[in-house]
Design a protein around this motif. Structure first.
Motif, short mmCIF file in Angstrom:
data_model
loop_
_atom_site.label_atom_id
_atom_site.label_comp_id
_atom_site.label_asym_id
_atom_site.label_seq_id
_atom_site.Cartn_x
_atom_site.Cartn_y
_atom_site.Cartn_z
N UNK A 213 -7.22 -47.19 60.72
CA UNK A 213 -7.50 -45.92 61.38
C UNK A 213 -8.96 -45.93 61.82
N UNK A 214 -9.28 -45.11 62.80
CA UNK A 214 -10.61 -45.21 63.40
C UNK A 214 -11.32 -43.87 63.44
N UNK A 215 -12.61 -43.92 63.26
CA UNK A 215 -13.48 -42.75 63.49
C UNK A 215 -14.45 -43.16 64.58
N UNK A 216 -14.45 -42.41 65.69
CA UNK A 216 -15.34 -42.74 66.81
C UNK A 216 -16.65 -41.96 66.71
N UNK A 217 -17.59 -42.39 67.56
CA UNK A 217 -18.90 -41.73 67.62
C UNK A 217 -18.76 -40.24 67.90
N UNK A 218 -17.92 -39.91 68.88
CA UNK A 218 -17.78 -38.52 69.29
C UNK A 218 -16.45 -37.99 68.77
N UNK A 219 -16.48 -37.14 67.73
CA UNK A 219 -15.23 -36.70 67.12
C UNK A 219 -14.32 -35.95 68.09
N UNK A 220 -14.92 -35.38 69.15
CA UNK A 220 -14.06 -34.63 70.07
C UNK A 220 -13.04 -35.53 70.75
N UNK B 185 -10.55 -49.06 57.54
CA UNK B 185 -11.15 -47.96 58.30
C UNK B 185 -12.11 -48.57 59.31
N UNK B 186 -11.89 -48.24 60.58
CA UNK B 186 -12.81 -48.71 61.62
C UNK B 186 -13.72 -47.53 61.96
N UNK B 187 -15.01 -47.72 61.83
CA UNK B 187 -15.95 -46.64 62.13
C UNK B 187 -16.87 -47.13 63.23
N UNK B 188 -16.77 -46.51 64.40
CA UNK B 188 -17.56 -46.97 65.55
C UNK B 188 -18.71 -46.00 65.80
N UNK C 115 -21.17 -40.04 52.36
CA UNK C 115 -19.79 -39.60 52.16
C UNK C 115 -18.81 -40.74 52.47
N UNK C 116 -19.01 -41.35 53.64
CA UNK C 116 -18.13 -42.44 54.05
C UNK C 116 -18.16 -43.57 53.02
N UNK C 117 -19.37 -43.90 52.60
CA UNK C 117 -19.56 -44.96 51.63
C UNK C 117 -18.80 -44.64 50.33
N UNK D 8 -10.98 -51.35 53.09
CA UNK D 8 -11.81 -52.25 53.90
C UNK D 8 -12.40 -51.45 55.06
N UNK D 9 -13.58 -51.88 55.52
CA UNK D 9 -14.24 -51.16 56.61
C UNK D 9 -14.76 -52.14 57.64
N UNK D 10 -14.55 -51.79 58.89
CA UNK D 10 -15.21 -52.50 59.99
C UNK D 10 -16.14 -51.47 60.60
N UNK D 11 -17.43 -51.66 60.38
CA UNK D 11 -18.40 -50.62 60.72
C UNK D 11 -19.26 -51.08 61.89
#
Ligand SMILES: Nc1ncnc2c1ncn2[C@@H]1O[C@H](COP(=O)(O)OP(=O)(O)OP(=O)(O)O)[C@@H](O)[C@H]1O
Length: 266
Positions: A88-95, A171-174, A191-193, A202-205
């Protein structure tokens, strides 16, 4: 165990330009890997390729295996089953992740329902817990709000809650904190940490900021012009970079740090 295996990934634009060039790396279960490089180095396209989300017209070649599924060449149906569950991914702009016309609670309920099968009051409790988990105060109020009614930092927490709702293995965090104020950035990183460590996820940050990558990841891959420049434990990269480009990244991070130190000492 290898969770993500990227081998010789090449991303080509519609006009034939090579945007990611023969990139290979792996992420083991529970491991945190940083992708670092300046703007335009191909970090975001790499993460989009992992989720099978490259923009129309771009093509990926090479191999990407995510939790045993071949991503390059997979059908949309296969990709849909992988997204959320395996990564799953979290992008820079949550909108970009949030629907402006839907209350926050309903947006979190959707992946939770799919993942857990919960309904009715059980689902409502799970939504409240998901919001509380990302340390959102007054989860009931936030659940009833529309995205524009909460702050940028709160929206990014909601996006993180949505990404975590299906308990993905990766978790992919861009650049998840780049759009936030500096004080909110630090809280979000902590928080993410904490949350990924608790879940052994696992994280791809992805970040252009070495200091941010060093805070969350164990190992980093430095990218430039779509290629891998250097890879290793973050602290080794910082202490003894082998490549000139990595050295320059470290030097600019230090310059920024000392400028900030000077400012805070005033
Ligand atoms: N939709 C697109 N169409 C054409 N070229 C694109 C597109 N998206 C990105 N690119 C190009 O691909 C290259 C890599 O972009 P990418 O967004 O992956 O870089 P990045 O390292 O993530 O940088 P940033 O931090 O600025 O997002 C850049 O040269 C960019 O101009």
């Amino acid at each position: 165990m290898t969770l993500l295996d990227v081998r010789g990934l090449t991303v080509t634009a519609a006009d034939g330009r090579t945007l990611v060039d023969d990139l290979s790396f792996t992420v083991a279960s529970g491991e945190r890997l940083g992708l670092i490089g300046e703007s335009g180095s191909g970090k975001s396209l790499t993460t989009l390729a992992v989720l099978g989300l490259l923009p129309d017209g771009m093509t990926a070649t090479g191999g990407i295996d995510l939790a045993g599924t071949r991503i390059v060449g997979a059908t949309e149906k296969t990709l849909t089953s992988v997204r959320g569950r395996d990564a799953a991914v979290v992008f820079q702009e949550p909108l970009t992740a949030l629907d402006p016309l839907m209350r926050v609670g309903r947006q979190i309920a959707e992946p939770l329902r799919r993942h857990t099968g919960l309904r009715g009051p059980g689902l409502r409790d799970a939504v409240r817990d998901a919001l509380a988990q990302v340390r959102l105060p007054e989860p009931e109020r936030i659940a009833r709000a529309f995205p524009h009614e909460i702050s940028g930092g709160q929206r990014q927490r909601v996006a993180l809650a949505m990404a975590l709702a299906c308990a993905p293995r990766l978790l992919i965090a861009d650049e998840p904190t780049t759009a936030l104020d500096v004080s909110v950035q630090a809280e979000m990183l902590d928080l993410l940490d904490t949350l990924v460590r608790e879940r052994e996820m696992a994280v791809l940050f992805v970040s252009h900021d070495l200091a941010v990558v060093a805070r969350v990841t164990d190992r980093a891959l430095v990218m430039k012009d779509g290629r891998a420049v250097e890879e290793g434990p973050v602290h080794t990269l910082i202490r003894s970079p082998r490549e000139e480009y990595t050295e320059a990244l470290v030097a600019s991070a230090r310059r920024l740090q000392s400028a900030l130190d000077l400012r805070s000492a005033r």
